[in-house]
Design a protein around this motif. Structure first.
Motif, PDB file in Angstrom:
ATOM      1  N   THR A 307       0.828  -1.207   0.000  1.00  0.00           N
ATOM      2  CA  THR A 307       0.000   0.000   0.000  1.00  0.00           C
ATOM      3  C   THR A 307       0.863   1.258   0.000  1.00  0.00           C
ATOM      4  OG1 THR A 307      -0.107  -0.124   2.383  1.00  0.00           O
ATOM      5  CG2 THR A 307      -1.955  -1.033   1.185  1.00  0.00           C
ATOM      6  N   THR A 311       2.162   4.870  -3.703  1.00  0.00           N
ATOM      7  CA  THR A 311       2.208   6.330  -3.846  1.00  0.00           C
ATOM      8  C   THR A 311       3.622   6.891  -3.818  1.00  0.00           C
ATOM      9  OG1 THR A 311       1.915   6.507  -1.488  1.00  0.00           O
ATOM     10  CG2 THR A 311      -0.056   6.700  -2.843  1.00  0.00           C
ATOM     11  N   TYR A 445       1.773  -1.265  -8.711  1.00  0.00           N
ATOM     12  CA  TYR A 445       2.816  -0.248  -8.436  1.00  0.00           C
ATOM     13  C   TYR A 445       4.082  -0.524  -9.219  1.00  0.00           C
ATOM     14  CZ  TYR A 445       4.979  -3.270  -4.794  1.00  0.00           C
ATOM     15  OH  TYR A 445       5.582  -4.267  -4.112  1.00  0.00           O
ATOM     16  N   PRO A 588      -4.830   9.686 -12.275  1.00  0.00           N
ATOM     17  CA  PRO A 588      -4.552   9.225 -10.919  1.00  0.00           C
ATOM     18  C   PRO A 588      -4.826  10.298  -9.874  1.00  0.00           C
ATOM     19  CG  PRO A 588      -2.531   9.403 -12.224  1.00  0.00           C
ATOM     20  CD  PRO A 588      -3.667   9.637 -13.156  1.00  0.00           C
ATOM     21  N   ALA A 592      -6.926  10.027  -6.410  1.00  0.00           N
ATOM     22  CA  ALA A 592      -6.325  10.381  -5.127  1.00  0.00           C
ATOM     23  C   ALA A 592      -7.201  11.375  -4.389  1.00  0.00           C
ATOM     24  CB  ALA A 592      -4.929  10.956  -5.350  1.00  0.00           C
ATOM     25  N   LYS A 593      -7.763  12.326  -5.140  1.00  0.00           N
ATOM     26  CA  LYS A 593      -8.650  13.316  -4.519  1.00  0.00           C
ATOM     27  C   LYS A 593      -9.842  12.648  -3.856  1.00  0.00           C
ATOM     28  CE  LYS A 593      -7.699  17.721  -4.800  1.00  0.00           C
ATOM     29  NZ  LYS A 593      -6.981  18.112  -6.028  1.00  0.00           N
ATOM     30  N   GLU A 596      -8.982  10.835  -0.485  1.00  0.00           N
ATOM     31  CA  GLU A 596      -7.851  11.590   0.030  1.00  0.00           C
ATOM     32  C   GLU A 596      -7.247  11.029   1.323  1.00  0.00           C
ATOM     33  OE1 GLU A 596      -8.596  15.713  -0.128  1.00  0.00           O
ATOM     34  OE2 GLU A 596      -6.477  16.207   0.033  1.00  0.00           O
ATOM     35  N   TYR A 599      -5.192   8.141   0.514  1.00  0.00           N
ATOM     36  CA  TYR A 599      -4.013   8.560  -0.235  1.00  0.00           C
ATOM     37  C   TYR A 599      -2.928   9.079   0.710  1.00  0.00           C
ATOM     38  CZ  TYR A 599      -1.034  11.260  -3.319  1.00  0.00           C
ATOM     39  OH  TYR A 599       0.043  11.769  -3.973  1.00  0.00           O
ATOM     40  N   TRP A 600      -3.347   9.927   1.617  1.00  0.00           N
ATOM     41  CA  TRP A 600      -2.335  10.492   2.517  1.00  0.00           C
ATOM     42  C   TRP A 600      -1.831   9.451   3.512  1.00  0.00           C
ATOM     43  CZ3 TRP A 600       0.473  14.240   1.233  1.00  0.00           C
ATOM     44  CH2 TRP A 600      -0.026  15.239   0.388  1.00  0.00           C
ATOM     45  N   SER A 602      -1.270   6.364   2.808  1.00  0.00           N
ATOM     46  CA  SER A 602      -0.228   5.644   2.094  1.00  0.00           C
ATOM     47  C   SER A 602       0.993   6.542   1.878  1.00  0.00           C
ATOM     48  CB  SER A 602      -0.784   5.173   0.756  1.00  0.00           C
ATOM     49  OG  SER A 602       0.262   4.863  -0.115  1.00  0.00           O
ATOM     50  N   ARG A 603       0.723   7.775   1.452  1.00  0.00           N
ATOM     51  CA  ARG A 603       1.822   8.695   1.156  1.00  0.00           C
ATOM     52  C   ARG A 603       2.689   8.921   2.397  1.00  0.00           C
ATOM     53  NH1 ARG A 603       2.682  13.056  -2.495  1.00  0.00           N
ATOM     54  NH2 ARG A 603       4.930  13.093  -2.491  1.00  0.00           N
TER      55      ARG A 603
END
Lengths: 682, 522
Positions: A307, A311, A445, A588, A592-593, A596, A599-600, A602-603
């Motif tokens: 995961t 990103t 990925y 993408p 991601a939006k 969110e 996304y964050w 994972s980021r």
């Protein structure tokens, strides 16, 4: 044939000799040794080659059915405590020897190209050689103590090599992080090791297992205690193989030079944890709780790594999380009892992941010509693209590696991963599901990485993206003292840009040759483990397990369902990646939006670094500060008070010495009188 | 009983070491008389040679089964041989370090050596004396010679003052001792031999008189070993006396005092063992605490060593009080190494004061830059006195404390440990003063330090003594086992100690206990 067994101890000694020679040269005649440059590399490569020849001779001898060989001598004895050292040569050892020596040699060849302009070229080779010696020593260790010694040695080499560019703040921090995180695991390992010794009185793997079984079944050792010891031992592999929650050091370790990432942090050292679990298998397999813990740790790690990898924009970080995820597979396999499958994946992964890392190094090498020696720019995939045109060999080998890791037949990864998944399915369907989803994410990925890097438009000259990246980097730095530094670095790079080429080009032969060489096993080695003619399993299997020779009853239907489904989810991931990053038909950013928070999550790597920082770093700092307060106020106070009182007493008593003889005589007579009175009264 | 028979019973050969020293001192006197000032070239070496010969005679007597001479009034058992060897060695080193000092002060060297040798004879006889009259005569020989040596710098008022104080306090303590001895003579019904006295005392019942005699005897002995509170002469005398004399007093004279204490208390007062152990425990604790604490406040190197020697005597007493085989052996061992480390320290101080004319601690600042030899030697000796491993002093203290702990003297050992921590502070302060200071922090004296030369007469022998003692201090630490075995042997082969150990029920164990043996890798 016996002679090669008698002298098997030479295998780690050869690289050690190389490291020692170059090391002594660097210490005593630094400039002369540095000036020799490639002569050092030739020496070390020759010795490594000798070790490799030896290893393959042993491997072939073992394949032909030679008995396992153990040679020990007494190292220390006190009372009935005996510590033996020595070496053992069996199937597992020879397999590891072969993997380590081949990858090490190829990485060493690659290093010559990658580090060609590095001023500490000789030092790097010395470290590499020292690491190889430690790793080889680890795999031939016959007991847990010796494993521990070499375990610490590979850890130390890893520390030295991550911090190779010790003048970069990131590298210096990363090597400390790796060291400290590994200490946690190693401490557990040490405790568990001593606990097992306390319980069983031995450091030998099989004896430990046997005695533990008798102890637990006879009830003289509570099962809980046995589980505790085993889990403590497992903490060592958790740290070394970057399993959750001690995985945090591995991505940061990518600050080290890329050959190191390939050799240590993908192929060999991180696999040492899996190797140790394999060695400890006689102990672990009798404790179902421990096996479950191991399996779940592996499963969680595999999922977590995948995961996060989705990103990542830094090519090496992405590979690092992928490594973590694949190590999770291996550990999970061990945990569900798929001993052979785990080790098979270890071997195939060692080859294709080393190749992927070396390929990423080649990419970075090419990018540096365009964007300069700034890791934030050179390693970021947003600046790459269409590199296939400029670096065809790298692109093809990278594609092979990607296909291998995605589990597309007939590449190596398919066979090993499929074996793990089908065996996991038999043991625990939930874990299988996790592994299955992870396989899909892996395909996604990895192809995201491939498409961003090698396909599409070349974005290396795009000033806008560069500005974004620098702002991101500066944003990170803005909170720390490095803020000024980053900007200075940036302006410096801007200035340098004028001297750089407009397009990257292919790396030199010393770098592409190892890539091509590694592509061969990445494609073919999986064929050793075809389920209907599993030569690998015949060679490597759990101690005590008997392999039925009759393969006639191979269930094709089951294999096709399992294999087909894992290929299917792999293809699904690839398709998704190609739609998003190659065809651009799905944006993408929009996805991601939509999700969110995820996304964050994972980021930001599941915020684990932040949690660690808050809980452990700040917590221990707070405790340290409080202890310091106590120390400086209370303890120092007592010490100072003692000193003060003593000095004052001394100064005071000094005046009893007044220089008058009659006073002295008085004291003498007084003392005599006092003594007489004391005795007279009593 | 004919004369020949009598002469053979006297076993006069056993006092050969003393005889050699007496002949040497006569020779020195005569050569000095005949040759006058020129004799300064020869006399010290005659003295050293004679002492060496005496040492040889002592070594020769080691395995002699016959130990009683002069019808029992002198015994030459291994214990007395060890003490005599310590005294002879200390006299020898003292002569070596005093030649330049005495010549520079302008006084006669021959007379100095003669008196020093006389004091040595006194100490040596005292180590073996087994009879009250012999003891007293030997004690006074040692004391009176010491008074003379103390006042040897006639033109120095401090030296005169020291001599007078020493004489006065010494006389009063001698008087006490003599009174105690006379009580013993009376209580035992007219016996002078120690063993006979003990036998007769056991028969009679005279508890208070015996206690008084014991206290008075202890007062005399404690004065010699400068145990608190009988120590007060020590700092004043040490400060005023010529430094080589201080070196001799702190080692040779003190060793003789311990010899006297061991022999007399153990032989005569077996009935009052608990009492004299109690008194010595008190003396030891006081000595360790006071000696080491007051040393902290000292500014003069000689006074520092004076207080340190008081503290060290306290440590040695632990071995005596332990009253076990290991205890006595560790006492001998410690005195033996104390000889080297203390005399080495004094050699350095003498050398420094010869070159600069001062012995203030603050003047040593930055000496490292100018005179590495003194710095090294003094540092090693002081660290050894403080008990820093792997120097000899560490093993000495280890054996002493270990013996004390085995014997159950927990308080004493704890006090000893605590005070030796304190002592490390003031020893290291000196080392730090010499070594750590930056060049700009150097004292004036060191800034004007003369060029290091060894040409002046007498400096060579000082250098030899310095190097020898420092080497011995360092090496005995590493090679402590043979020396300790020697000390254990001497304890095991000494009849009166054997008797005592048998009586108190301690089995003589010939081997060094395993617990501390590994400390010596060789």
């Amino acid at each position: 044939m016996e002679a090669i067994y008698e002298y098997a101890w030479l295998i780690p000694v050869f690289p050690l000799l190389g490291a020692a020679l170059v090391g002594i040269g660097l210490i005593s005649f630094n400039q002369a040794t540095n000036r020799l440059r490639q002569a050092n590399a030739v020496l070390i490569l020759t010795l490594m080659g000798a070790a490799a020849v030896f290893s393959f001779a042993l491997l072939s001898s073992q394949i032909q059915g030679h008995e396992p060989f153990v040679r020990t001598f007494e190292w220390a004895a006190a009372g009935d405590f005996r510590l033996t050292m020595g070496y053992t040569v069996d199937h597992l050892t020879t397999l590891m020897l072969a993997v380590v020596t081949t990858v090490a040699i190829l990485v060493m060849i690659y290093t010559d190209g990658y580090m060609a302009h590095e001023k500490s070229y000789a030092r790097f080779y010395a470290y590499l050689s020292l690491f190889s010696a430690s790793m080889l020593g680890l795999v031939i260790s016959p007991n847990l103590v010796q494993v521990y010694i070499f375990w610490e040695l590979v850890g130390m080499c890893s520390y030295l090599l991550i911090g190779f560019w010790y003048d970069r703040k990131g590298a210096a921090d990363a090597c400390q992080k790796a060291f400290v995180t590994n200490r946690v695991g190693d401490f557990g390992l040490l405790l568990g090791m001593l606990g097992l010794y306390w319980a069983t009185g031995s450091f030998e793997f099989d004896i430990m297992g046997e005695r533990l079984e008798t102890l637990v079944s006879s009830g003289s050792l509570s099962a809980g205690l046995a589980v505790l010891f085993a889990i403590l031992v497992f903490l060592g592999p958790v740290a070394k193989s970057a399993q959750f929650p001690l995985h945090v050091w591995l991505p940061d370790a990518m600050e080290g030079p890329t050959p190191i990432s390939a050799l240590i942090h993908a192929a060999t050292m991180v696999a040492a944890g899996v190797f140790l679990v394999a060695r400890m298998f006689p102990v672990f397999e009798q404790l179902p709780t421990v096996m479950n813990v191991i399996a779940w740790t592996g499963g969680v790690t595999a999922f977590l790594g995948a995961t996060i990898a989705i990103t990542q924009n830094d090519i090496k970080k992405g590979l690092a999380y992928s490594t973590m995820s694949q190590l999770g597979y291996m550990v999970m396999a061990m945990g569900v009892g798929a001993y052979t499958a785990g080790l098979f994946h270890l071997m195939t992964h060692a080859y294709f992941k080393a190749m992927l890392f070396l390929g990423s190094g080649s990419v970075i090498h090419g990018m540096e010509e365009v964007v300069g020696h700034d890791p934030t720019l050179a390693q970021d995939m947003r600046l790459m693209g269409n590199l296939r045109k400029y670096m065809p060999i790298t692109a093809i080998t990278f594609l092979i590696g990607t296909l291998a890791i995605c589990g597309i037949p007939p590449f190596a990864g398919f066979w090993s991963k499929d074996e793990i998944l089908s065996l996991t399915f038999q043991a625990n369907p939930i874990l299988w599901l996790i592994g299955y989803i992870t396989a899909g994410m892996t395909a996604f990925y990895m192809f995201r990485m491939y498409f961003m890097t090698f396909e599409g438009e070349f974005r290396g000259k795009d000033a806008e993206i560069k500005g974004v990246l620098k702002a991101e980097a500066a944003g990170v730095y803005a909170f720390g003292p490095g803020a000024m530094h980053a900007q200075e670095l940036g302006t410096h790079q801007d200035h340098d840009d004028h001297h750089h080429a407009d397009t990257p080009h292919e790396s030199p032969l010393t770098m592409t040759f190892p890539l091509m060489a590694l592509a061969v096993p990445s494609m073919l080695i999986g064929l050793l483990g075809m389920p209907w003619a599993n030569r690998f399993e015949a060679f490597i299997h759990a101690p005590g397990e008997i392999i039925e020779e009759a393969h006639g009853a191979f269930d094709w239907g089951e294999f096709l369902i399992a294999g087909g489904s894992s290929v299917g989810i792999g293809l699904l991931g690839i398709t998704l990646a190609s739609l998003m990053y190659a065809r651009k038909s799905i944006n993408p950013a929009a996805i991601a939006k939509k999700i969110e928070p995820l996304y964050w999550l994972s980021r930001n790597k599941w915020y684990l670094d932040d949690i660690n920082y808050k809980v452990f770093v700040q917590g221990s700092r707070r405790i340290a500060r409080q202890v310091l307060e106590v120390d400086s106020k209370v303890v120092d106070g007592i010490v100072n008070l003692t000193g003060f009182v003593t000095l004052v007493t001394g100064e005071g008593l000094k005046y009893f010495e007044n220089g008058r003889a009659q006073f002295y005589a008085l004291i003498v007579f007084g003392a005599v009188l006092g003594l007489v009175v004391v005795f007279g009264v009593t | 009983m004919d004369v020949a028979n009598l002469a053979s019973q006297l076993n006069a050969g056993l006092i050969l070491p003393e005889g050699i020293v007496i002949i040497t001192l006569l020779l020195v006197l005569v050569v000095d008389l005949i040759q006058g000032r020129k004799a300064n070239r020869v006399t010290p070496y005659i003295g050293i040679g004679g002492l060496l010969a005496s040492l040889g005679a002592i070594a020769f007597q080691w395995d002699n089964p016959v130990s009683n001479a002069f019808l029992g009034s002198f015994s030459s058992d291994p214990l007395s041989l060890v003490f005599r060897a310590i005294i002879v060695l200390s006299a020898m080193v003292t002569i070596m370090i005093s030649i330049r000092y005495v010549e520079q002060s302008g006084t006669s060297l021959g007379e100095f050596i003669t008196i020093l040798l006389t004091a040595s004879v006194g100490g040596m006889v005292l180590s073996g004396a087994n009879e009250l009259v012999t003891i007293f005569v030997a004690l006074e020989t040692l004391s009176i010679s010491s008074y003379l040596l103390t006042g040897y710098m006639k033109r120095d008022p401090r030296s005169n003052e020291a001599a007078l104080k020493y004489l006065l306090i010494g006389a009063s303590s001698s008087a006490l001792f003599l009174y105690g001895v006379s009580l013993l003579y009376g209580l035992s019904g007219g016996q002078t031999e120690l063993v006979a006295i003990a036998t007769n005392l056991a028969a009679s019942d005279q508890s208070l008189g015996l206690v008084i005699a014991l206290v008075f005897v202890i007062a005399g002995v404690a004065f010699k070993i400068s145990a608190v509170p009988f120590h007060q002469w020590t700092p004043d005398v040490y400060e005023g006396s010529p430094t080589p004399v201080v070196a001799f007093l702190s080692v040779g004279s003190k060793a003789a005092g311990f010899a006297l204490a061991t022999r007399m208390l153990i032989t005569v007062f077996p009935l009052l063992t608990d009492e004299w152990h109690f008194v010595f425990t008190a003396l030891a604790i006081l000595s360790m605490v006071l000696g080491n604490i007051v040393a902290l406040a000292q500014t003069s190197m000689k006074r520092l060593l004076a207080y340190s020697s008081i503290g060290q005597a306290g440590f040695v007493m632990i071995g005596l009080i332990a009253a076990t085989e290991v205890g006595y052996a560790s006492m001998l061992f410690y005195l033996f190494i104390y000889l080297f480390m203390n005399l080495g320290g004094f050699a350095c101080i003498i050398l420094f004061s010869l070159r600069t004319g001062t012995d203030q601690i603050s003047e040593y600042a930055g000496l490292y830059q100018k005179d590495p030899l003194i710095t090294l030697g003094l540092s090693l000796c002081l660290l050894s006195l403080g008990g820093i491993p792997p120097l000899a002093g560490f093993f000495g203290k280890l054996y002493l404390f270990w013996a004390g702990w085995q014997a159950g003297l927990y308080t004493l050992v704890l006090v000893g440990l605590f005070t030796s921590v304190i002592s490390i502070y003031y020893y290291i302060r000196v080392v730090k003063m010499m070594v750590v200071k930056e060049p700009q922090e150097m004292s004036e004296v060191v800034k004007n330090y003369p060029k290091v030369t060894w040409d002046l007469p007498g400096l060579k022998s000082l250098q030899v003594a310095l190097v020898l003692t420092v080497v011995a201090t360092t090496l005995i630490g590493i090679l402590s086992n043979p020396v300790f075995t020697l000390a254990t042997d001497s304890v095991n082969n000494t009849p009166f100690l054997k008797l005592d150990l048998a009586r108190t029920g301690t089995q003589p164990v010939a081997v060094l206990p395993e617990a501390i043996a590994p400390a010596n890798p060789l």
